[in-house]
Design an enzyme around this catalytic site. Structure first.
Site, short mmCIF file in Angstrom:
data_model
loop_
_atom_site.label_atom_id
_atom_site.label_comp_id
_atom_site.label_asym_id
_atom_site.label_seq_id
_atom_site.Cartn_x
_atom_site.Cartn_y
_atom_site.Cartn_z
N HIS A 1 7.22 4.40 15.89
CA HIS A 1 6.53 4.02 14.64
C HIS A 1 6.90 2.58 14.23
O HIS A 1 7.46 2.36 13.16
CB HIS A 1 6.86 5.02 13.52
CG HIS A 1 5.81 5.04 12.44
ND1 HIS A 1 5.52 6.17 11.69
CD2 HIS A 1 4.98 4.07 11.97
CE1 HIS A 1 4.57 5.88 10.81
NE2 HIS A 1 4.24 4.62 10.97
N GLY B 1 -11.55 0.90 8.85
CA GLY B 1 -11.08 0.14 7.68
C GLY B 1 -10.56 -1.20 8.16
O GLY B 1 -10.95 -1.70 9.22
N ARG B 2 -9.64 -1.75 7.39
CA ARG B 2 -9.13 -3.10 7.70
C ARG B 2 -8.55 -3.18 9.11
O ARG B 2 -8.86 -4.08 9.88
CB ARG B 2 -8.04 -3.49 6.72
CG ARG B 2 -8.48 -3.69 5.31
CD ARG B 2 -7.29 -4.13 4.47
NE ARG B 2 -7.55 -3.85 3.08
CZ ARG B 2 -7.26 -2.71 2.47
NH1 ARG B 2 -6.68 -1.73 3.13
NH2 ARG B 2 -7.55 -2.54 1.20
N ARG C 1 -1.57 7.86 12.04
CA ARG C 1 -0.65 8.91 11.63
C ARG C 1 -0.66 10.01 12.69
O ARG C 1 -1.73 10.38 13.20
CB ARG C 1 -1.06 9.50 10.28
CG ARG C 1 -0.73 8.64 9.09
CD ARG C 1 0.79 8.56 8.83
NE ARG C 1 1.14 7.77 7.67
CZ ARG C 1 1.44 6.46 7.70
NH1 ARG C 1 1.41 5.77 8.84
NH2 ARG C 1 1.78 5.83 6.59
N GLU D 1 7.25 13.65 12.77
CA GLU D 1 8.26 12.60 12.97
C GLU D 1 9.57 12.92 12.27
O GLU D 1 9.51 13.46 11.16
CB GLU D 1 7.73 11.27 12.42
CG GLU D 1 6.77 10.61 13.34
CD GLU D 1 6.20 9.32 12.76
OE1 GLU D 1 6.86 8.66 11.94
OE2 GLU D 1 5.07 9.00 13.13
N THR E 1 -1.97 4.50 16.38
CA THR E 1 -1.01 3.75 15.55
C THR E 1 -1.21 4.12 14.08
O THR E 1 -0.72 3.41 13.20
CB THR E 1 -1.23 2.22 15.70
OG1 THR E 1 -2.62 1.95 15.50
CG2 THR E 1 -0.79 1.71 17.04
C1 DGY Z 1 2.09 2.19 7.19
O1 DGY Z 1 2.23 1.13 6.56
O2 DGY Z 1 1.48 3.14 6.73
C2 DGY Z 1 2.66 2.22 8.57
O3 DGY Z 1 2.65 3.44 9.14
C3 DGY Z 1 4.02 1.56 8.62
O4 DGY Z 1 3.72 0.21 8.59
#
Ligand code: DGY
Length: 325
Positions: A285, A155-156, A238, A267, A236
């Site tokens: 996070h 995705g982005r 989930r 978490e 980065t």
């Molecule tokens: C999100 O925006 O989903 C990130 O995990 C926190 O910026």
């Protein structure tokens, strides 16, 4: 009369001031999420909610909020909100895409470079007073330039991570449930492959998929065993995308060279096995945590919340069908 909204945690001043201009704000200023019973009690008379990804907005919470018209998450991910239950109740859910894309991609690269070049280990070594001379074999890491980067979730953010790989002269592979159009593939120099091919061929695997029932543990034992022994995993996205117990085993047993994580399965708990290992970089996070981006995220969430309450379409609804009713 101004609508009543709950803001579930301290947000940057500029965003809070905007909310206060156009709504009566009930702000929970503490660092911890509101306990569920208190969240439900404070939502009883509210038309809007601005919440964080650590607030569990489940069906029970929504049922306790008869006047609620919008839940505006200050995050791009919204797995903390029961969107189906919100939709059934006619509550608009919004998120904060776009504004955090570049910052999050920057941080994926920060983690990638830190783990490959053993930066955190080296920093600890120096602070412990162990740097007594230059050594030829000290902290040998893995090269990044010229290697293969595998991106899962295109995705982005995944695409923005891919764009930065150009600067490192890397080959880019990607896997996603939906294949990108040929122009995007060409522009980013990225080749679509199946997940196992990506894992087998990549030197770095970076995760950018949303958390869905189908993506939970998308990196499990078999996937970690398929990776190169010299490869690194970066997450980065989930935490539950990765089976953390399997990752600990992989890092201990040398199935992969290292990992760099910003997110965790449960978490804020971190698997104790990870804390003992040197070949993993651990961040709390913070991928989108630049001052500029967090202000943009909070402002966007407040704007989304106010838009719904003022009868305007919010910029980024995740259940737009509610607006069409
Ligand atoms: C999100 O925006 O989903 C990130 O995990 C926190 O910026």
């Amino acid at each position: 009369m101004k609508p009543a909204i709950l803001i579930s945690r301290t947000i940057p001043d500029g965003a809070l001031a905007l909310a206060r201009q156009r709504a009566t704000v009930d702000l929970h200023p503490g660092p911890e999420p509101l306990p569920k019973a208190e969240l439900m009690a404070r939502l009883k008379d509210k038309a809007g909610l601005v919440c964080l990804l650590t607030d569990r907005v489940d069906a029970e919470v929504l049922a306790a909020a008869p006047r609620l018209r919008v839940a505006a998450n200050v995050a791009v991910g919204y797995d903390n909100i029961d969107v189906a239950a919100a939709t059934a109740r006619g509550i608009v859910v919004t998120n904060t895409p776009e504004v955090l894309t570049e910052t999050t991609a920057d941080f994926a690269w920060t983690l990638l470079t830190a783990v490959a070049r053993r930066l955190v280990e080296a920093d600890r070594y120096l602070r412990a007073g162990k740097f007594t001379q230059w050594e030829l074999m000290l902290f040998l890491g893995g090269d990044i330039h010229g290697k293969t980067l595998g991106i899962i979730g295109f995705g982005r953010i995944g695409r923005t991570v891919a764009r930065r790989a150009r600067g490192f002269s890397m080959r880019v592979l990607y896997h996603d449930a939906v294949r990108a159009d040929p122009a995007t593939e060409r522009e980013l120099g990225a080749a679509f492959v199946d997940k196992m091919t990506l894992l087998r061929e990549s030197d770095f695997v970076s995760l950018h998929a949303p958390l869905l029932p189908t993506t939970r543990h998308l990196i499990d034992r078999a996937e970690l065993q398929a990776m190169k022994r010299t490869a690194y995993l970066v997450n980065t996205a989930r935490g539950p995308l990765v089976n953390e117990a399997a990752l600990v085993e992989a890092l201990r047993e040398g199935w992969i060279a290292g990992a760099a994580l910003d997110v965790y399965e449960d978490e804020p708990r971190v698997h104790p096995g990870l804390l003992e290992l040197n070949n993993v970089v651990l961040a709390p996070h913070i991928a989108s945590a630049s001052a500029e981006t967090r202000l943009k995220m909070a402002t966007m969430a407040v704007e989304n919340c106010l838009a719904v309450l003022e009868g305007d379409p919010p910029k980024t609804p995740v259940n737009p069908e509610v607006l069409r009713r």
